[in-house]
Write an enzyme that holds these catalytic residues in place. Structure first.
Site, PDB file in Angstrom:
ATOM      1  NE  ARG A 102      -3.896   0.568   1.892  1.00  0.00           N
ATOM      2  CZ  ARG A 102      -5.129   0.628   2.419  1.00  0.00           C
ATOM      3  NH1 ARG A 102      -5.357   1.332   3.517  1.00  0.00           N
ATOM      4  NH2 ARG A 102      -6.126  -0.029   1.868  1.00  0.00           N
ATOM      5  CG  HIS A 129      -8.366  -0.015  -2.782  1.00  0.00           C
ATOM      6  ND1 HIS A 129      -7.610  -1.109  -2.428  1.00  0.00           N
ATOM      7  CD2 HIS A 129      -9.062   0.324  -1.657  1.00  0.00           C
ATOM      8  CE1 HIS A 129      -7.836  -1.400  -1.168  1.00  0.00           C
ATOM      9  NE2 HIS A 129      -8.706  -0.562  -0.673  1.00  0.00           N
ATOM     10  CD  GLN A 132     -13.119  -2.048  -0.653  1.00  0.00           C
ATOM     11  OE1 GLN A 132     -12.290  -1.934   0.223  1.00  0.00           O
ATOM     12  NE2 GLN A 132     -14.296  -2.607  -0.451  1.00  0.00           N
ATOM     13  CG  ASP A 217     -13.346   6.379  -1.186  1.00  0.00           C
ATOM     14  OD1 ASP A 217     -13.382   6.240   0.047  1.00  0.00           O
ATOM     15  OD2 ASP A 217     -12.293   6.272  -1.855  1.00  0.00           O
ATOM     16  CB  CYS A 257     -13.796   1.149  -0.047  1.00  0.00           C
ATOM     17  SG  CYS A 257     -13.213   2.856   0.107  1.00  0.00           S
ATOM     18  NE  ARG A 285     -10.310  -5.318   0.649  1.00  0.00           N
ATOM     19  CZ  ARG A 285      -9.523  -4.337   1.091  1.00  0.00           C
ATOM     20  NH1 ARG A 285     -10.061  -3.273   1.645  1.00  0.00           N
ATOM     21  NH2 ARG A 285      -8.206  -4.386   0.937  1.00  0.00           N
TER      22      ARG A 285
END
Ligand code: CP
Ligand code: NVA
Length: 303
Positions: A102, A129, A132, A217, A257, A285
């Site tokens: 990340r 991402h 996700q 988001d 997310c 996830r």
């Protein structure tokens, strides 16, 4: 050897396999079945940004598959003291079986992958991402069946999540309508890749009309903390609420997310609305990444 830096690194069939496998692994986990195909395998996890879900789901997932995970932060490794990415990749990939990263710049993860001997997984960059999206696609499949041909609305920032939804529209074959404030659109080249599957519109109401999935988001992503105040003003008309979902298809589901900011991109009550599936999405996830790890690490044995 395969990497997973964006959804475009897998074919549509491979992505479907991962989603179906995630659903199976979830059922096996619920039944208490022990399944340890990754015994003695080790995941290295490099986190240059904060995380709750990603860290816990990868670490728990590796443990459940019989392997283990090592958390690495720039604060206490040589990565934070300027050791080149190429050197770090060469060294770490001689010691672990798979690496999860990340970070900020997407180019950094591409560089790491270029020098890595083991699969590299993108656990979020400024641009994408993809992990996700595996969880989101699994969640849609579980709640409503195939997403192919459906309409998805993205509301808010044209950020890493939005750009992953564009890749998903291509790979999973759905229509995507994106509503962002002016100046916060996703990257034009990424939009162009999706052709007529993706449409940019100017208001949330236009985007959600008849939509089967609505997603949003945070307004300021990690690394954009300085812009928070300015963004609060520019994004104020882009809050998702139960009233906005009322304009969508009657079977719409809402995803985020997480972490969510109630009172900003979502109204105070939205996550409690029965159309919100965010807790299942967060749980997935774990299952989706277990399927991904199995795909990346077990395919050589199978072939
Ligand atoms: N959605 C997500 O990636 O959450 P974390 O930042 O907590 O990992
Ligand atoms: N767009 C957000 C996603 C967090 C999971 C960020 O990059 O901070």
């Amino acid at each position: 050897m395969r990497h997973f830096l964006t959804l475009s690194d897998m074919s549509p069939d491979e992505l479907q396999w991962i989603i179906q496998r995630a659903i199976e692994l979830k059922a096996m986990h619920r039944r208490g079945e022990v399944y340890e195909p990754l015994k003695n395998r080790v995941l290295g996890m490099i986190f240059e940004k904060s995380s709750t879900r990603t860290r816990v789901s990868f670490e728990a997932g590796m443990a459940q598959l019989g392997g283990s995970a090592i958390f690495l932060s720039p604060r206490d490794t040589q990565l934070g003291r300027g050791e080149p990415i190429e050197d770090s990749a060469r060294v770490l990939s001689r010691m672990v079986d798979v690496v999860m990263i990340r970070t900020f710049e997407h180019a950094d993860i591409e560089l790491f992958a270029q020098y890595s001997q083991v699969p590299v997984i993108n656990a979020l960059t400024d641009d994408y991402h993809p992990c996700q999206l595996l969880a989101d696609m699994q969640t849609y499949q579980e709640h409503r069946g195939s997403i192919q041909g459906k309409t998805v609305a993205w509301i808010g920032d044209g950020n890493n999540m939005c750009q992953s939804y564009i890749r998903a529209a291509i790979q999973f074959d759905f229509r995507l309508r994106i509503a962002t404030p002016e100046g916060f659109e996703p990257d034009a080249d990424i939009v162009a890749d999706a052709g007529d599957r993706v449409e940019l519109v100017s208001t949330p109401a236009e985007a959600v009309k008849g939509a089967h999935l609505v997603a949003t988001d945070v307004w300021a992503s990690m690394g954009q903390e300085d812009e928070q105040q300015e963004r609060m003003k520019k994004f104020s008309a882009f809050q998702v609420s139960p009233a906005l979902l009322d304009l969508a298809d009657k079977d719409v589901v809402f995803m985020h997310c997480l972490p969510a900011h109630r009172g900003e991109e979502v109204s105070e009550d939205l996550l409690d609305d029965p159309r919100a599936v965010v807790w299942d999405e967060a749980e997935n996830r774990l299952h989706a990444q277990k399927a991904l790890l199995e795909f990346l690490l077990c395919q050589e044995e199978d072939s």
